[in-house]
Design an enzyme around this catalytic site. Sequence first.
Site, PDB file in Angstrom:
ATOM      1  CE  LYS A  13      -5.813   0.266   3.964  1.00  0.00           C
ATOM      2  NZ  LYS A  13      -6.866  -0.028   2.958  1.00  0.00           N
ATOM      3  NE  ARG A  88      -6.633  -6.138   6.707  1.00  0.00           N
ATOM      4  CZ  ARG A  88      -6.113  -5.645   5.568  1.00  0.00           C
ATOM      5  NH1 ARG A  88      -5.077  -4.881   5.664  1.00  0.00           N
ATOM      6  NH2 ARG A  88      -6.755  -5.553   4.309  1.00  0.00           N
ATOM      7  NE  ARG A 127      -5.200  -1.660  -5.905  1.00  0.00           N
ATOM      8  CZ  ARG A 127      -5.138  -1.939  -4.644  1.00  0.00           C
ATOM      9  NH1 ARG A 127      -4.747  -1.202  -3.549  1.00  0.00           N
ATOM     10  NH2 ARG A 127      -5.935  -3.002  -4.129  1.00  0.00           N
ATOM     11  NE  ARG A 161      -3.442  -5.721  -3.730  1.00  0.00           N
ATOM     12  CZ  ARG A 161      -3.923  -5.318  -2.781  1.00  0.00           C
ATOM     13  NH1 ARG A 161      -3.178  -4.032  -2.606  1.00  0.00           N
ATOM     14  NH2 ARG A 161      -4.931  -5.761  -2.172  1.00  0.00           N
ATOM     15  NE  ARG A 172      -8.898  -6.778  -0.831  1.00  0.00           N
ATOM     16  CZ  ARG A 172      -8.550  -6.213  -2.043  1.00  0.00           C
ATOM     17  NH1 ARG A 172      -8.839  -6.795  -3.240  1.00  0.00           N
ATOM     18  NH2 ARG A 172      -7.804  -5.076  -1.717  1.00  0.00           N
TER      19      ARG A 172
HETATM   20  P1  AP5 Z   1      -4.649   2.501  -2.672  1.00  0.00           P
HETATM   21  O1  AP5 Z   1      -4.094   3.405  -2.066  1.00  0.00           O
HETATM   22  O2  AP5 Z   1      -3.963   1.381  -3.507  1.00  0.00           O
HETATM   23  O3  AP5 Z   1      -5.762   1.686  -1.572  1.00  0.00           O
HETATM   24  P2  AP5 Z   1      -5.483   1.112  -0.333  1.00  0.00           P
HETATM   25  O4  AP5 Z   1      -6.430   1.627   0.872  1.00  0.00           O
HETATM   26  O5  AP5 Z   1      -4.091   0.871  -0.024  1.00  0.00           O
HETATM   27  O6  AP5 Z   1      -6.242  -0.539  -0.564  1.00  0.00           O
HETATM   28  P3  AP5 Z   1      -5.751  -1.877  -0.623  1.00  0.00           P
HETATM   29  O7  AP5 Z   1      -6.594  -2.596  -1.333  1.00  0.00           O
HETATM   30  O8  AP5 Z   1      -4.268  -2.101  -0.474  1.00  0.00           O
HETATM   31  O9  AP5 Z   1      -6.232  -2.334   0.858  1.00  0.00           O
HETATM   32  P4  AP5 Z   1      -6.564  -3.585   1.455  1.00  0.00           P
HETATM   33  O10 AP5 Z   1      -6.673  -3.166   2.882  1.00  0.00           O
HETATM   34  O11 AP5 Z   1      -7.865  -4.464   1.111  1.00  0.00           O
HETATM   35  O12 AP5 Z   1      -5.381  -4.602   0.928  1.00  0.00           O
HETATM   36  P5  AP5 Z   1      -3.942  -5.049   1.721  1.00  0.00           P
HETATM   37  O13 AP5 Z   1      -2.986  -5.084   0.769  1.00  0.00           O
HETATM   38  O14 AP5 Z   1      -3.965  -4.346   3.031  1.00  0.00           O
HETATM   39  O15 AP5 Z   1      -5.874   3.055  -3.739  1.00  0.00           O
HETATM   40  C1  AP5 Z   1      -6.414   2.127  -4.688  1.00  0.00           C
HETATM   41  C2  AP5 Z   1      -6.543   3.082  -5.954  1.00  0.00           C
HETATM   42  O16 AP5 Z   1      -7.227   3.996  -5.904  1.00  0.00           O
HETATM   43  C3  AP5 Z   1      -5.244   3.200  -6.743  1.00  0.00           C
HETATM   44  O17 AP5 Z   1      -5.342   2.827  -8.041  1.00  0.00           O
HETATM   45  C4  AP5 Z   1      -5.162   4.834  -6.265  1.00  0.00           C
HETATM   46  O18 AP5 Z   1      -4.415   5.542  -7.539  1.00  0.00           O
HETATM   47  C5  AP5 Z   1      -6.588   5.204  -6.261  1.00  0.00           C
HETATM   48  N1  AP5 Z   1      -6.780   6.161  -5.522  1.00  0.00           N
HETATM   49  C6  AP5 Z   1      -6.226   6.284  -4.106  1.00  0.00           C
HETATM   50  N2  AP5 Z   1      -6.761   7.608  -3.514  1.00  0.00           N
HETATM   51  C7  AP5 Z   1      -7.433   7.947  -4.503  1.00  0.00           C
HETATM   52  C8  AP5 Z   1      -8.272   9.313  -4.201  1.00  0.00           C
HETATM   53  N3  AP5 Z   1      -8.308   9.991  -3.245  1.00  0.00           N
HETATM   54  N4  AP5 Z   1      -9.171   9.412  -5.464  1.00  0.00           N
HETATM   55  C9  AP5 Z   1      -9.239   8.916  -6.565  1.00  0.00           C
HETATM   56  N5  AP5 Z   1      -8.432   7.807  -6.561  1.00  0.00           N
HETATM   57  C10 AP5 Z   1      -7.555   7.428  -5.671  1.00  0.00           C
HETATM   58  O19 AP5 Z   1      -4.188  -6.273   2.192  1.00  0.00           O
HETATM   59  C11 AP5 Z   1      -4.337  -7.519   1.186  1.00  0.00           C
HETATM   60  C12 AP5 Z   1      -4.765  -8.736   1.941  1.00  0.00           C
HETATM   61  O20 AP5 Z   1      -3.625  -9.075   2.724  1.00  0.00           O
HETATM   62  C13 AP5 Z   1      -6.056  -8.908   2.909  1.00  0.00           C
HETATM   63  O21 AP5 Z   1      -7.188  -8.927   2.297  1.00  0.00           O
HETATM   64  C14 AP5 Z   1      -5.365  -9.937   3.721  1.00  0.00           C
HETATM   65  O22 AP5 Z   1      -5.852 -11.208   3.048  1.00  0.00           O
HETATM   66  C15 AP5 Z   1      -4.166  -9.998   3.968  1.00  0.00           C
HETATM   67  N6  AP5 Z   1      -3.804  -8.752   4.928  1.00  0.00           N
HETATM   68  C16 AP5 Z   1      -3.160  -7.608   4.925  1.00  0.00           C
HETATM   69  N7  AP5 Z   1      -2.943  -7.178   6.087  1.00  0.00           N
HETATM   70  C17 AP5 Z   1      -3.193  -8.070   6.827  1.00  0.00           C
HETATM   71  C18 AP5 Z   1      -3.302  -7.967   8.281  1.00  0.00           C
HETATM   72  N8  AP5 Z   1      -2.991  -7.220   9.096  1.00  0.00           N
HETATM   73  N9  AP5 Z   1      -4.054  -8.874   8.989  1.00  0.00           N
HETATM   74  C19 AP5 Z   1      -4.421  -9.881   8.225  1.00  0.00           C
HETATM   75  N10 AP5 Z   1      -4.563 -10.228   7.011  1.00  0.00           N
HETATM   76  C20 AP5 Z   1      -3.829  -9.082   6.399  1.00  0.00           C
HETATM   77 MG    MG Z   2      -2.904  -1.008  -0.114  1.00  0.00          MG
END
Ligand code: AP5
Ligand code: MG
Length: 215
Positions: A13, A88, A127, A161, A172
Site C-alpha cells: 500500500k 480498517r 523493509r 519500524r 497484524r
Molecule cells: P509496503 O508498501 O511498505 O507495505 P504496506 O502495505 O504499506 O504495509 P504496512 O506494514 O505499512 O501495512 P500495515 O497496514 O500493517 O501498517 P500501517 O502503517 O498502516 O511494502 C512492504 C515491503 O515490501 C517494503 O519493503 C517494499 O519495498 C516491499 N514491496 C512492496 N511491494 C512489493 C512488491 N510488489 N514486490 C516485492 N516487494 C514489495 O499500520 C501500523 C499500525 O498502526 C497498525 O498495526 C495499527 O496499530 C495502527 N493503525 C494504522 N492505521 C490504523 C487505522 N486506520 N485504524 C486503527 N489503527 C491503525
Molecule cells: Mg504502509
Amino acid sequence: MNIILLGPPGAGKGTQAKILVADRGMVQLSTGDMLREVRASGSELGKRFGEMMDRGDLIPDEMIIEMIDARLNEPDCRNGAIFDGFPRTNGQAVALDEMLERKSLPLKAVIELTVDEEALVGRITGRYSCANCGAGYHEIFQRPAVEGVCDACGHTEFKRRPDDNEQTVRDRMEVYRRDTAPIIPHYEAQGLVQRVDGMADIAKVETAVAAILDA
Ligand code: AP5
Ligand code: MG
Ligand code: ZN
C-alpha cells in the site's frame, strides 16, 4: 480522484501510494504514518499509540476518524487522496462514506492488493526506510542504486519500524483478517472494488493500479 488502497501488512500500500504521489501529485493519507508521527512526538498519547501499535492492535475508531476528517480539510487533498491503511474497520468505513459525501469528494475505486500471507512476513522483515526523507526500501526487492545511500536524498542512515518483527506481523495479519477484510463487501455493494495481484513485482502492480485510475 480519491482511492482506497486495501490489503494486509506488507501488501504494498505504502509503496504504491508513494509512486502515485510522485507521478500524479496525489496526497498519501497513511493513518500508520500519522500515528508514527504522534508517537515520535513523545507525548502521553503518542506513548499509548506506540504500545498498541507494537502489539499490532488497532487504535480506537474515534481517534482515527477525527484525524482523517481534519486532514481532509486541508486544501492539498483536493489533488486527490490515497487512503493507505484506512479504513480498517466497519465503523471507519461508514464514517468515511459520510465524510466524503459531506466534503463532496467522490471515491473512484477501492483497490485490493491480493497477496500470499507467507510472502508478507519476508516483505515486512526486510523493509527499511530512509531516516531523513522516509523513502521506502527492501533488502531484496527494492534496494537503493548505491548500497547504503538513499536514492531520493543521498542520506546514509536508515531506520526500521518497531512493529516489523515476525510475531507482530502475524498479529497484524490476524487483525486484518478479523476486522479489515470484512469491510470489502461494504465496497463491493457500491461496485467500487478492483483487485490487483500484489504478488507481481512493484512496476507491474504500478501499471495495474494506473489502469484502474485512468479507466
Ligand atoms: P509496503 O508498501 O511498505 O507495505 P504496506 O502495505 O504499506 O504495509 P504496512 O506494514 O505499512 O501495512 P500495515 O497496514 O500493517 O501498517 P500501517 O502503517 O498502516 O511494502 C512492504 C515491503 O515490501 C517494503 O519493503 C517494499 O519495498 C516491499 N514491496 C512492496 N511491494 C512489493 C512488491 N510488489 N514486490 C516485492 N516487494 C514489495 O499500520 C501500523 C499500525 O498502526 C497498525 O498495526 C495499527 O496499530 C495502527 N493503525 C494504522 N492505521 C490504523 C487505522 N486506520 N485504524 C486503527 N489503527 C491503525
Ligand atoms: Mg504502509
Ligand atoms: Zn532519503
